[in-house]
Motif scaffolding. Structure first.
Motif, PDB file in Angstrom:
ATOM      1  N   ALA A   1       0.832  -1.204   0.000  1.00  0.00           N
ATOM      2  CA  ALA A   1       0.000   0.000   0.000  1.00  0.00           C
ATOM      3  C   ALA A   1       0.868   1.256   0.000  1.00  0.00           C
ATOM      4  CB  ALA A   1      -0.924  -0.001   1.220  1.00  0.00           C
ATOM      5  N   GLU A   2       1.954   1.252   0.784  1.00  0.00           N
ATOM      6  CA  GLU A   2       2.862   2.400   0.820  1.00  0.00           C
ATOM      7  C   GLU A   2       3.521   2.612  -0.539  1.00  0.00           C
ATOM      8  OE1 GLU A   2       5.561   1.742   4.037  1.00  0.00           O
ATOM      9  OE2 GLU A   2       4.071   2.208   5.555  1.00  0.00           O
ATOM     10  N   LEU A   3       3.915   1.536  -1.207  1.00  0.00           N
ATOM     11  CA  LEU A   3       4.553   1.652  -2.520  1.00  0.00           C
ATOM     12  C   LEU A   3       3.575   2.205  -3.558  1.00  0.00           C
ATOM     13  CD1 LEU A   3       6.639  -1.642  -2.578  1.00  0.00           C
ATOM     14  CD2 LEU A   3       7.492   0.705  -2.352  1.00  0.00           C
ATOM     15  N   VAL A   4       2.315   1.788  -3.481  1.00  0.00           N
ATOM     16  CA  VAL A   4       1.302   2.305  -4.406  1.00  0.00           C
ATOM     17  C   VAL A   4       1.111   3.800  -4.178  1.00  0.00           C
ATOM     18  CG1 VAL A   4      -1.154   2.260  -4.978  1.00  0.00           C
ATOM     19  CG2 VAL A   4       0.114   0.119  -4.739  1.00  0.00           C
ATOM     20  N   LEU A   5       1.011   4.213  -2.911  1.00  0.00           N
ATOM     21  CA  LEU A   5       0.865   5.636  -2.607  1.00  0.00           C
ATOM     22  C   LEU A   5       2.097   6.428  -3.024  1.00  0.00           C
ATOM     23  CD1 LEU A   5      -0.836   5.455   0.891  1.00  0.00           C
ATOM     24  CD2 LEU A   5      -1.845   6.268  -1.241  1.00  0.00           C
ATOM     25  N   ALA A   6       3.274   5.868  -2.796  1.00  0.00           N
ATOM     26  CA  ALA A   6       4.512   6.551  -3.191  1.00  0.00           C
ATOM     27  C   ALA A   6       4.561   6.727  -4.704  1.00  0.00           C
ATOM     28  CB  ALA A   6       5.727   5.777  -2.692  1.00  0.00           C
ATOM     29  N   ALA A   7       4.112   5.728  -5.442  1.00  0.00           N
ATOM     30  CA  ALA A   7       4.091   5.823  -6.899  1.00  0.00           C
ATOM     31  C   ALA A   7       3.117   6.910  -7.355  1.00  0.00           C
ATOM     32  CB  ALA A   7       3.699   4.480  -7.509  1.00  0.00           C
ATOM     33  N   ALA A   8       2.090   7.167  -6.559  1.00  0.00           N
ATOM     34  CA  ALA A   8       1.120   8.213  -6.892  1.00  0.00           C
ATOM     35  C   ALA A   8       1.693   9.609  -6.649  1.00  0.00           C
ATOM     36  CB  ALA A   8      -0.156   8.029  -6.072  1.00  0.00           C
ATOM     37  N   GLY A   9       2.819   9.690  -5.939  1.00  0.00           N
ATOM     38  CA  GLY A   9       3.485  10.982  -5.769  1.00  0.00           C
ATOM     39  C   GLY A   9       3.548  11.506  -4.357  1.00  0.00           C
ATOM     40  N   VAL A  10       2.656  11.078  -3.496  1.00  0.00           N
ATOM     41  CA  VAL A  10       2.658  11.574  -2.121  1.00  0.00           C
ATOM     42  C   VAL A  10       2.386  10.404  -1.193  1.00  0.00           C
ATOM     43  CG1 VAL A  10       1.521  13.098  -0.471  1.00  0.00           C
ATOM     44  CG2 VAL A  10       1.820  13.830  -2.828  1.00  0.00           C
ATOM     45  N   LEU A  11       3.123  10.371  -0.091  1.00  0.00           N
ATOM     46  CA  LEU A  11       2.936   9.317   0.884  1.00  0.00           C
ATOM     47  C   LEU A  11       2.733   9.944   2.250  1.00  0.00           C
ATOM     48  CD1 LEU A  11       3.027   6.356   1.779  1.00  0.00           C
ATOM     49  CD2 LEU A  11       5.501   6.543   1.909  1.00  0.00           C
ATOM     50  N   THR A  12       1.618   9.625   2.897  1.00  0.00           N
ATOM     51  CA  THR A  12       1.350  10.081   4.249  1.00  0.00           C
ATOM     52  C   THR A  12       1.175   8.835   5.109  1.00  0.00           C
ATOM     53  OG1 THR A  12       0.217  12.022   3.417  1.00  0.00           O
ATOM     54  CG2 THR A  12      -0.197  11.428   5.705  1.00  0.00           C
ATOM     55  N   VAL A  13       1.957   8.752   6.183  1.00  0.00           N
ATOM     56  CA  VAL A  13       1.908   7.581   7.050  1.00  0.00           C
ATOM     57  C   VAL A  13       1.747   8.041   8.490  1.00  0.00           C
ATOM     58  CG1 VAL A  13       3.179   5.570   7.873  1.00  0.00           C
ATOM     59  CG2 VAL A  13       3.442   6.304   5.518  1.00  0.00           C
ATOM     60  N   ALA A  14       0.840   7.429   9.223  1.00  0.00           N
ATOM     61  CA  ALA A  14       0.705   7.678  10.653  1.00  0.00           C
ATOM     62  C   ALA A  14       0.823   6.331  11.351  1.00  0.00           C
ATOM     63  CB  ALA A  14      -0.624   8.335  10.971  1.00  0.00           C
ATOM     64  N   ALA A  15       1.828   6.170  12.197  1.00  0.00           N
ATOM     65  CA  ALA A  15       2.068   4.894  12.867  1.00  0.00           C
ATOM     66  C   ALA A  15       1.010   4.609  13.926  1.00  0.00           C
ATOM     67  CB  ALA A  15       3.455   4.881  13.490  1.00  0.00           C
ATOM     68  N   SER A  16       0.522   5.647  14.591  1.00  0.00           N
ATOM     69  CA  SER A  16      -0.540   5.491  15.574  1.00  0.00           C
ATOM     70  C   SER A  16      -1.281   6.811  15.697  1.00  0.00           C
ATOM     71  CB  SER A  16       0.054   5.081  16.926  1.00  0.00           C
ATOM     72  OG  SER A  16       0.749   6.174  17.485  1.00  0.00           O
ATOM     73  N   ALA A  17      -2.357   6.793  16.470  1.00  0.00           N
ATOM     74  CA  ALA A  17      -3.157   8.010  16.625  1.00  0.00           C
ATOM     75  C   ALA A  17      -2.348   9.143  17.255  1.00  0.00           C
ATOM     76  CB  ALA A  17      -4.395   7.705  17.459  1.00  0.00           C
ATOM     77  N   SER A  18      -1.378   8.810  18.104  1.00  0.00           N
ATOM     78  CA  SER A  18      -0.598   9.845  18.779  1.00  0.00           C
ATOM     79  C   SER A  18       0.667  10.214  18.012  1.00  0.00           C
ATOM     80  CB  SER A  18      -0.223   9.378  20.183  1.00  0.00           C
ATOM     81  OG  SER A  18       0.605   8.232  20.089  1.00  0.00           O
ATOM     82  N   ALA A  19       1.025   9.455  16.984  1.00  0.00           N
ATOM     83  CA  ALA A  19       2.248   9.728  16.216  1.00  0.00           C
ATOM     84  C   ALA A  19       2.004  10.823  15.190  1.00  0.00           C
ATOM     85  CB  ALA A  19       2.713   8.457  15.515  1.00  0.00           C
ATOM     86  N   ALA A  20       3.063  11.549  14.869  1.00  0.00           N
ATOM     87  CA  ALA A  20       2.969  12.600  13.853  1.00  0.00           C
ATOM     88  C   ALA A  20       2.953  11.964  12.470  1.00  0.00           C
ATOM     89  CB  ALA A  20       4.146  13.552  13.990  1.00  0.00           C
ATOM     90  N   GLU A  21       2.289  12.638  11.537  1.00  0.00           N
ATOM     91  CA  GLU A  21       2.273  12.169  10.160  1.00  0.00           C
ATOM     92  C   GLU A  21       3.634  12.386   9.520  1.00  0.00           C
ATOM     93  OE1 GLU A  21      -1.997  12.696   8.118  1.00  0.00           O
ATOM     94  OE2 GLU A  21      -0.854  14.535   8.413  1.00  0.00           O
ATOM     95  N   VAL A  22       3.984  11.517   8.591  1.00  0.00           N
ATOM     96  CA  VAL A  22       5.171  11.707   7.771  1.00  0.00           C
ATOM     97  C   VAL A  22       4.661  12.010   6.373  1.00  0.00           C
ATOM     98  CG1 VAL A  22       7.220  10.626   6.795  1.00  0.00           C
ATOM     99  CG2 VAL A  22       6.545  10.126   9.158  1.00  0.00           C
ATOM    100  N   ILE A  23       5.011  13.184   5.853  1.00  0.00           N
ATOM    101  CA  ILE A  23       4.532  13.600   4.540  1.00  0.00           C
ATOM    102  C   ILE A  23       5.703  13.655   3.578  1.00  0.00           C
ATOM    103  CG2 ILE A  23       3.398  15.423   3.231  1.00  0.00           C
ATOM    104  CD1 ILE A  23       2.006  16.212   5.870  1.00  0.00           C
ATOM    105  N   LEU A  24       5.653  12.826   2.548  1.00  0.00           N
ATOM    106  CA  LEU A  24       6.666  12.823   1.490  1.00  0.00           C
ATOM    107  C   LEU A  24       6.066  13.488   0.270  1.00  0.00           C
ATOM    108  CD1 LEU A  24       8.191   9.242   1.689  1.00  0.00           C
ATOM    109  CD2 LEU A  24       9.267  11.385   2.340  1.00  0.00           C
ATOM    110  N   VAL A  25       6.773  14.461  -0.291  1.00  0.00           N
ATOM    111  CA  VAL A  25       6.294  15.229  -1.431  1.00  0.00           C
ATOM    112  C   VAL A  25       7.293  15.067  -2.572  1.00  0.00           C
ATOM    113  CG1 VAL A  25       5.668  17.540  -2.200  1.00  0.00           C
ATOM    114  CG2 VAL A  25       5.189  16.853   0.139  1.00  0.00           C
ATOM    115  N   PRO A  26       6.831  14.932  -3.811  1.00  0.00           N
ATOM    116  CA  PRO A  26       7.732  14.655  -4.925  1.00  0.00           C
ATOM    117  C   PRO A  26       8.534  15.843  -5.449  1.00  0.00           C
ATOM    118  CG  PRO A  26       5.490  14.783  -5.714  1.00  0.00           C
ATOM    119  CD  PRO A  26       5.435  14.887  -4.213  1.00  0.00           C
TER     120      PRO A  26
END
Length: 103
Positions: free
Chosen positions: A10-35
Motif C-alpha cells: 500500500a505504501e509503494l502504491v501511494l509513493a508511486a502516486a506521488g505523495v505518501l502520508t503515514v501515521a504509525a498510531s493516533a498519537s504519532a505525527a504524520e510523515v509527509i513525502l512530497v515529490p
C-alpha cells in the motif's frame, strides 16, 4: 499475505502516486513525502520581540497536492529549551516535512 507485506504494498502504491502520508498510531505525527522541492521561503517581517515568546517563521505546507504558505506565529517559550523551526528536508528523490520542535 502478512499484514506487514500488505502495508508495504500500500505504501509503494501511494509513493508511486506521488505523495505518501503515514501515521504509525493516533498519537504519532504524520510523515509527509512530497515529490517536489518547496518554493523559496517568502520574505516575512518579524514583529517586535515579545517577552516570553519566540517567533516561528512562516513556511510552505503541503495541502491537497500543492504547497500553501503558512505565515509565521509566536510560540510560548519553554525555559531551558531552544525552538527549532519546521523545515523541508530532502529524502531520496522526495521531500519530507520536519515539524518545529523544542530542543
Amino acid at each position: 499475505m502478512k499484514s506487514s507485506t500488505r502495508l508495504l504494498i500500500a505504501e509503494l502504491v501511494l509513493a508511486a502516486a506521488g505523495v505518501l502520508t503515514v501515521a504509525a498510531s493516533a498519537s504519532a505525527a504524520e510523515v509527509i513525502l512530497v515529490p517536489s522541492a518547496p518554493p523559496p521561503l517568502r520574505a516575512e517581517v518579524m514583529p517586535a520581540p515579545r517577552t516570553g515568546y519566540v517567533w516561528d517563521r512562516g513556511h510552505w505546507r503541503w495541502d491537497h497536492g500543492q504547497y500553501v504558505w503558512a505565515p509565521g506565529h509566536w510560540q510560548r517559550v519553554r525555559v531551558g529549551y531552544h525552538w527549532v523551526s519546521g523545515h523541508w528536508a530532502p529524502r531520496g528523490p522526495n521531500w519530507v516535512w520536519v515539524p518545529g520542535h523544542w530542543r
